[in-house]
Design a protein around this motif. Structure first.
Motif, PDB file in Angstrom:
ATOM      1  N   GLY A 211       0.898  -1.105  -0.109  1.00 16.66           N
ATOM      2  CA  GLY A 211      -0.249  -0.028  -0.055  1.00 16.66           C
ATOM      3  C   GLY A 211       0.808   1.381  -0.064  1.00 16.66           C
ATOM      4  O   GLY A 211       0.521   2.259   0.714  1.00 16.66           O
TER       5      GLY A 211
ATOM      6  N   THR B 227      -9.205   1.804   1.917  1.00 22.37           N
ATOM      7  CA  THR B 227      -9.995   2.916   1.419  1.00 22.37           C
ATOM      8  C   THR B 227     -11.016   3.396   2.331  1.00 22.37           C
ATOM      9  O   THR B 227     -10.866   3.316   3.698  1.00 22.37           O
ATOM     10  CB  THR B 227     -11.016   2.465   0.339  1.00 22.37           C
ATOM     11  OG1 THR B 227     -11.855   1.373   0.963  1.00 22.37           O
ATOM     12  CG2 THR B 227     -10.191   1.770  -0.884  1.00 22.37           C
TER      13      THR B 227
ATOM     14  N   THR C 137       1.744   3.586  -1.902  1.00 19.30           N
ATOM     15  CA  THR C 137       1.210   5.012  -2.587  1.00 19.30           C
ATOM     16  C   THR C 137       0.184   5.772  -1.495  1.00 19.30           C
ATOM     17  O   THR C 137       0.316   6.833  -1.887  1.00 19.30           O
ATOM     18  CB  THR C 137       0.821   4.775  -3.762  1.00 19.30           C
ATOM     19  OG1 THR C 137      -0.561   3.871  -3.826  1.00 19.30           O
ATOM     20  CG2 THR C 137       1.552   4.139  -4.902  1.00 19.30           C
ATOM     21  N   SER C 138       0.054   5.116  -0.334  1.00 18.28           N
ATOM     22  CA  SER C 138      -0.875   5.888   0.391  1.00 18.28           C
ATOM     23  C   SER C 138       0.182   6.860   1.077  1.00 18.28           C
ATOM     24  O   SER C 138       1.286   6.813   1.319  1.00 18.28           O
ATOM     25  CB  SER C 138      -1.260   5.051   1.568  1.00 18.28           C
ATOM     26  OG  SER C 138      -0.327   4.714   2.468  1.00 18.28           O
TER      27      SER C 138
ATOM     28  N   VAL D 270      -4.877  -5.781  -4.025  1.00 14.48           N
ATOM     29  CA  VAL D 270      -4.839  -6.605  -2.891  1.00 14.48           C
ATOM     30  C   VAL D 270      -5.885  -7.504  -2.648  1.00 14.48           C
ATOM     31  O   VAL D 270      -5.779  -8.416  -1.889  1.00 14.48           O
ATOM     32  CB  VAL D 270      -4.645  -5.722  -1.590  1.00 14.48           C
ATOM     33  CG1 VAL D 270      -3.565  -5.132  -1.478  1.00 14.48           C
ATOM     34  CG2 VAL D 270      -5.813  -4.287  -1.628  1.00 14.48           C
TER      35      VAL D 270
ATOM     36  N   THR E   8      -6.028  -7.549   4.127  1.00 13.76           N
ATOM     37  CA  THR E   8      -5.046  -7.055   5.221  1.00 13.76           C
ATOM     38  C   THR E   8      -4.797  -8.537   5.943  1.00 13.76           C
ATOM     39  O   THR E   8      -3.647  -9.082   5.982  1.00 13.76           O
ATOM     40  CB  THR E   8      -5.406  -6.095   5.886  1.00 13.76           C
ATOM     41  OG1 THR E   8      -5.706  -4.919   5.254  1.00 13.76           O
ATOM     42  CG2 THR E   8      -4.404  -5.959   7.286  1.00 13.76           C
TER      43      THR E   8
ATOM     44  N   THR F  52     -11.531  -4.968   0.949  1.00 15.45           N
ATOM     45  CA  THR F  52     -10.373  -4.062   0.973  1.00 15.45           C
ATOM     46  C   THR F  52      -9.737  -3.673   2.135  1.00 15.45           C
ATOM     47  O   THR F  52      -8.482  -3.637   2.344  1.00 15.45           O
ATOM     48  CB  THR F  52     -10.775  -3.037   0.320  1.00 15.45           C
ATOM     49  OG1 THR F  52     -11.159  -3.245  -1.137  1.00 15.45           O
ATOM     50  CG2 THR F  52      -9.467  -1.818   0.032  1.00 15.45           C
TER      51      THR F  52
ATOM     52  N   GLY G  95       2.221  -1.503  -4.296  1.00  7.94           N
ATOM     53  CA  GLY G  95       1.134  -0.931  -4.535  1.00  7.94           C
ATOM     54  C   GLY G  95       0.267  -1.178  -5.849  1.00  7.94           C
ATOM     55  O   GLY G  95       0.741  -1.969  -6.655  1.00  7.94           O
ATOM     56  N   ARG G  96      -0.885  -0.443  -6.026  1.00 12.78           N
ATOM     57  CA  ARG G  96      -1.518  -0.752  -7.338  1.00 12.78           C
ATOM     58  C   ARG G  96      -1.261   0.164  -8.665  1.00 12.78           C
ATOM     59  O   ARG G  96      -1.297  -0.286  -9.668  1.00 12.78           O
ATOM     60  CB  ARG G  96      -3.061  -0.479  -6.966  1.00 12.78           C
ATOM     61  CG  ARG G  96      -4.095  -1.048  -8.065  1.00 12.78           C
ATOM     62  CD  ARG G  96      -5.659  -0.882  -7.316  1.00 12.78           C
ATOM     63  NE  ARG G  96      -6.042   0.307  -6.885  1.00 12.78           N
ATOM     64  CZ  ARG G  96      -7.055   0.568  -6.403  1.00 12.78           C
ATOM     65  NH1 ARG G  96      -7.894  -0.242  -6.420  1.00 12.78           N
ATOM     66  NH2 ARG G  96      -7.550   1.738  -6.073  1.00 12.78           N
TER      67      ARG G  96
ATOM     68  N   HIS H 142      -2.323  -0.416   3.028  1.00 10.20           N
ATOM     69  CA  HIS H 142      -3.353   0.059   2.094  1.00 10.20           C
ATOM     70  C   HIS H 142      -4.985   0.071   2.839  1.00 10.20           C
ATOM     71  O   HIS H 142      -5.178  -0.360   3.871  1.00 10.20           O
ATOM     72  CB  HIS H 142      -3.387  -1.091   0.994  1.00 10.20           C
ATOM     73  CG  HIS H 142      -4.015  -2.344   1.539  1.00 10.20           C
ATOM     74  ND1 HIS H 142      -3.377  -3.302   1.948  1.00 10.20           N
ATOM     75  CD2 HIS H 142      -5.125  -2.872   1.575  1.00 10.20           C
ATOM     76  CE1 HIS H 142      -3.901  -4.448   2.309  1.00 10.20           C
ATOM     77  NE2 HIS H 142      -5.139  -4.118   2.183  1.00 10.20           N
TER      78      HIS H 142
END
Length: 245
Positions: free
Chosen positions: A8, A89, A10-11, A60, A114, A109, A32-33, A87
């Motif tokens: 994750g 949302t 890029t968070s 993920v 996780t 997600t 990351g995505r 990661h």
């Protein structure tokens, strides 16, 4: 040399944490995505002092792809000292209330993916008999609230799973760190009005690295969230039902 894996990556919190490890000269693997964003972060971390940085993409919720991504990270790093799972949302609670599909997708997600990653990572760290497995949960997981209880339920699942995993891995020299941030000013929360309880990603990153260094089990970030959540958890249910949180 410290070897760090960030999932994750890029968070905002993950990127800020990666920068702190880069300043230590760590070797870092990013997952990351968004490939282009990963490459930009990789290049930035190299400039900031990281010994080397590599990256790989992963969706993920594609649980079958986890093992391959983790194998690649472990091979490139030649073992891992710190894993950060970051990661997630921020679901629209109303949308989750009106669509079972949306609710289950958001739970996957923020919770299931996780837990799947932690399950796959645990035996790798167990075999090393060392390392820190850090996972970002949330203060929202401490008690369900009408404003975000789907998200809170997912994070509660993560926190409970981490608690059991921590007990299992402790005897093997591996520490599982549960990170519980409060409100954080990130692109994900850009539309929220900000106030005194809001923190910057850099402050959260500083707390994460410090907690990992010190072998902490659970950390609330910033620290004032610990007494706040202690109070919220102990409000009697007959009162809690009548207030709006």
């Amino acid at each position: 040399m410290l070897r760090v894996l960030i999932i994750g990556a890029t968070s905002a919190i993950a990127e800020a944490t990666a920068r702190r490890y880069a300043q230590r000269g760590a070797r870092i693997f990013l997952i990351g995505r968004n490939a282009s964003r990963l490459h930009a972060i990789r290049d930035d971390l190299r400039v900031r002092g990281a010994a080397d940085v590599s990256c790989d993409t992963l969706e993920v919720n594609d649980l079958a792809a986890h093992a391959g991504a983790l194998d690649q990270a472990w091979q490139w790093l030649n073992g891992v000292d710190v894993v950060l799972i970051a990661h997630g949302t921020l679901p629209d609670q109303t949308a989750c209330e009106t669509s079972v599909q949306t609710a289950m997708a958001e739970f996957a997600t923020n919770g299931t993916s996780t837990i799947a990653l932690m399950t796959a990572i645990a035996p790798r760290m167990e075999a090393q008999r060392s390392g820190v497995l850090a996972v970002i949960s949330s203060v929202a997981g401490d008690r369900g609230r009408q404003s975000n209880y789907l998200y809170g339920a997912a994070k509660a699942a993560v926190s409970t799973f981490a608690s059991g995993l921590r007990q299992r891995l402790a005897k093997g020299g591996v520490n599982v760190l549960t990170i519980k941030p409060g409100f954080v000013d990130t692109p994900m929360t850009r539309d929220f009005p900000k106030g005194a309880l809001w923190a910057k990603p850099e402050a959260i990153a500083r707390g994460i690295v410090r907690a990992a260094d010190r072998g902490r089990s659970v950390v609330y970030l910033p620290g004032f969230w610990l007494p706040i959540m202690l109070i919220i958890r102990h409000i009697p249910e007959f009162i809690f039902k009548r207030i709006k949180l």
